[in-house]
Design a protein around this motif. Structure first.
Motif, PDB file in Angstrom:
ATOM      1  N   ASP A 361       0.865  -1.177   0.000  1.00 17.00           N
ATOM      2  CA  ASP A 361       0.000   0.000   0.000  1.00 17.00           C
ATOM      3  C   ASP A 361       0.900   1.225   0.000  1.00 17.00           C
ATOM      4  O   ASP A 361       1.675   1.430   0.941  1.00 17.00           O
ATOM      5  N   ASP A 362       0.802   2.039  -1.037  1.00 17.15           N
ATOM      6  CA  ASP A 362       1.727   3.148  -1.256  1.00 17.15           C
ATOM      7  C   ASP A 362       3.150   2.583  -1.325  1.00 17.15           C
ATOM      8  O   ASP A 362       3.423   1.729  -2.132  1.00 17.15           O
ATOM      9  N   THR A 411      -5.663  -2.943   4.381  1.00 13.54           N
ATOM     10  CA  THR A 411      -5.319  -1.636   4.928  1.00 13.54           C
ATOM     11  C   THR A 411      -6.187  -0.548   4.308  1.00 13.54           C
ATOM     12  O   THR A 411      -6.682  -0.674   3.191  1.00 13.54           O
ATOM     13  N   SER A 412      -6.333   0.529   5.065  1.00 12.63           N
ATOM     14  CA  SER A 412      -6.984   1.739   4.567  1.00 12.63           C
ATOM     15  C   SER A 412      -6.282   2.917   5.220  1.00 12.63           C
ATOM     16  O   SER A 412      -6.363   3.101   6.439  1.00 12.63           O
ATOM     17  N   LYS A 413      -5.527   3.642   4.422  1.00 14.19           N
ATOM     18  CA  LYS A 413      -4.717   4.747   4.931  1.00 14.19           C
ATOM     19  C   LYS A 413      -3.749   4.208   5.991  1.00 14.19           C
ATOM     20  O   LYS A 413      -2.972   3.314   5.707  1.00 14.19           O
ATOM     21  N   ASP A 414      -3.797   4.715   7.213  1.00 16.12           N
ATOM     22  CA  ASP A 414      -2.851   4.270   8.237  1.00 16.12           C
ATOM     23  C   ASP A 414      -3.486   3.279   9.213  1.00 16.12           C
ATOM     24  O   ASP A 414      -3.015   3.124  10.345  1.00 16.12           O
ATOM     25  N   ASP A 456     -11.310   2.563   0.010  1.00 19.33           N
ATOM     26  CA  ASP A 456     -11.238   3.227   1.317  1.00 19.33           C
ATOM     27  C   ASP A 456     -12.605   3.666   1.820  1.00 19.33           C
ATOM     28  O   ASP A 456     -12.711   4.547   2.683  1.00 19.33           O
TER      29      ASP A 456
END
Length: 608
Positions: A361-362, A411-414, A456
């Protein structure tokens, strides 16, 4: 019912559920069962029938909605789900519909009516009291971090509402534009959640069962109208999602295919050039317990390259920078491979037990293991650099966590959402080192085998009802984490993998694998269901179960290592070494195996 008799029934129910849990875990082992284990598995149906008989003596409100429906053999899957929906939704009173998960979900129409009637527009004691009551009600359904954010917004808003005569010209010039008012922010939030609720509650799905694999399906991937599936039968298959038609069957592996993925289209052209393929060809990857990763051409259906990994591959993800493949192994390794050359770029023993989950993720690689730990890596100069490890994470009240075999992660963002052998979904805010839980099963036994995040905005989590062998997935909104609905059908077994995607017309397609491979295609509001249905197709309707809005209870804390009625220790723990245990500090990640590691029970590959 006398209290003593009721207690006796619940104790017997608990014993039968433990036996079913052991049998289910035996059936997912990736090896041949012993004669003793086969005997245990053969008792599955009689045990489940005995359990259903006992459950019939328990008040109906204590039984999950999908348990009630699935226990009746007189209904087909389409009728079952529709009838179930009418019970759980239309008969719910207003207090049920506005229970904790929907306390802030207000219809936009009613919000407009309140504004037009003068509420929330001007001052006055009545309006102020109404707002205080509303804020108090909203606070009861907010997490601590959300309350802090709200209070910070209020302080900023208050600081900006200073009378004009007290602000100097220089101060007024420096004043930033006012942010949305608290009420406007709440209204925007309410409208978003309301739309999601409307889309998912009583939403119809066309369910298709895809036949072709002859063992458990343990990995799926979705892209456009394609579905990729990997199975314990050693094959990977490509399907047309809209029709359920099998397009290719990729053979060549000699053991279970544990991970499958599509190489992103933008990276395929360069890689295709490396292997003298057409520029518009698409590339697929499969990873297996036979210690091999294979690269395939979608156009020809042929294998392009095979990479020997020296360790059984348990999970896999793709890293666009550098066009690297990231693999996890049964020995706890996380490794980087060049798909262009097949070269091993980096190898790191990250865990003491098997690496079970990987996600890119990223610029971060999220990894999890059978020993219950999570680690986050970044890639620097071709090496894995540790960013975070979950050794010291705590619960919301500062309590230690019970470490269990982690089976799924997204995951979603942090925020990390992960499922383990406990009945609740775990939510890790890794920057704060805090874990909270979301209810994913209504009884104390259960495991969350699959988790997926869509844009997200939506969180899907697979669940399994031990009482009747019925698999389902729960839907929640993000980032609010509010429960929206449950989707299931009477003939669906345990879901061991799950992926979802948004179709061009806006509806959602979900693929699940396990005892069956299924596609669940959402019917968008206003669209007609095509007729006839796909082969092996059915129509189901999502339903709302208010029990998933209640506070999560701790999972059953007894591990499978305790002695059963036949005097043998728990089979799952005996053969995988992954029983739940209190949090313990893990060993530092290391570059290579030590002599001590070589003595540990582990699956090895032979170079043929």
């Amino acid at each position: 019912m006398a209290a003593s008799l009721e207690s006796e029934i619940y104790n017997e129910v608990r014993k039968l559920r433990k036996k079913l849990r052991q049998i289910e875990n035996l059936q997912r082992l990736d090896r041949e069962l012993t004669e003793e284990e086969e005997v245990k598995v053969s008792k599955k149906l009689p045990i489940r029938l005995q359990l259903q008989d006992l459950l019939s003596q328990i008040p109906e409100e204590d039984i999950p909605l999908h348990s009630r429906a699935a226990s009746s053999s007189a209904v087909n899957s389409a009728t079952y789900s529709t009838a179930e929906s009418s019970v759980s939704w239309s008969t719910a009173d207003s207090s049920t519909i506005s229970s904790p998960d929907t306390v802030t979900a207000i219809s936009p129409a009613s919000a407009r009516t309140d504004t037009e009637s003068g509420k929330g527009v001007g001052g006055g004691a009545e309006v102020k009291e109404d707002e205080e009551r509303e804020n108090e009600k909203v606070t009861t359904d907010m997490k601590p971090s959300e309350i802090n954010d709200r209070d910070n917004m209020k302080r900023k808003s208050d600081s900006q509402n200073i009378p004009n005569e007290t602000i100097s010209e220089s101060q007024r010039a420096q004043t930033v534009p006012k942010k949305k008012s608290k009420k406007a922010a709440h209204k925007e939030h309410d409208e978003k959640v309301f739309k999601l609720q409307k889309a998912w509650r009583q939403s119809e799905f066309v369910v298709s069962c895809l036949e072709g694999h002859n063992d458990l399906v343990i990995s799926v991937a979705l892209e456009k109208d394609w579905l990729l599936s990997g199975s314990r039968d050693t094959t990977m298959k490509l399907w047309e999602g809209s029709t359920g038609r099998e397009l290719y069957s990729f053979g060549g592996h000699t053991d279970s295919v544990t991970a499958v993925l599509f190489i992103p289209k933008e990276d395929c052209a360069d890689l295709a050039g490396q292997y003298e393929l057409a520029e518009d060809d698409r590339l697929l990857v499969s990873g297996s317990m036979d210690c091999a990763v294979r690269l395939w051409s979608l156009k020809t259906g042929c294998m392009v390259k095979s990479i020997y990994t020296y360790n059984p591959v348990t999970c896999m993800t793709y890293c666009t920078p550098g066009r690297l493949l990231v693999t996890g192994s049964s020995g706890g390794k996380v490794e980087l491979w060049s798909l262009a050359t097949g070269e091993n770029i980096c190898s790191l023993v990250a865990f003491d037990e098997a690496t079970t989950c990987l996600r890119m993720d990223d610029d971060k690689i999220y990894s999890a293991s059978a020993d219950g730990f999570i680690k986050i890596f970044t890639i620097k100069d071709g090496k894995l650099s540790l960013l975070f490890e979950s050794e010291d994470v705590k619960g919301v009240n500062g309590e230690d966590l019970l470490l269990r075999h982690i089976r799924s992660l997204s995951t979603s963002k942090d925020t990390i959402y992960y499922g383990d052998d406990g009945s609740n979904l775990k939510v890790l805010s890794w920057k704060q080192g805090i874990v909270h839980k979301l209810k994913n099963h209504v009884c104390e036994f259960g495991s969350t085998d699959a988790v997926a995040v869509l844009e997200d905005q939506v969180l899907l989590t697979a669940g399994f009802d031990l009482d009747n062998g019925c698999g389902y997935f729960n839907v929640r909104s993000l980032p609010e984490e509010q429960y929206l609905s449950t989707v299931s059908s009477a003939d669906t077994g345990r879901m061991m993998c799950l992926q979802c995607t948004r179709l061009p017309h806006g509806a959602v397609r979900v693929a699940t694998g396990g005892t069956e491979l299924k596609i669940w295609e959402q019917v968008k509001t206003g669209m007609k269901i095509s007729s006839p249905l796909p082969v092996n197709g059915a129509i189901v309707t999502s339903h709302y179960n208010p029990k998933y809005t209640s506070s999560p209870q701790n999972s059953d804390i007894d591990s499978d290592t305790e002695t059963d009625d036949e005097g043998s220790t728990g089979l799952w723990a005996r053969f995988t070494g992954s029983s739940g245990r209190a949090g313990t500090r893990g060993q530092p990640h290391r570059e290579s195996d030590t002599e001590e590691d070589l003595d540990q029970p582990r699956r090895w590959c032979r170079l043929l």
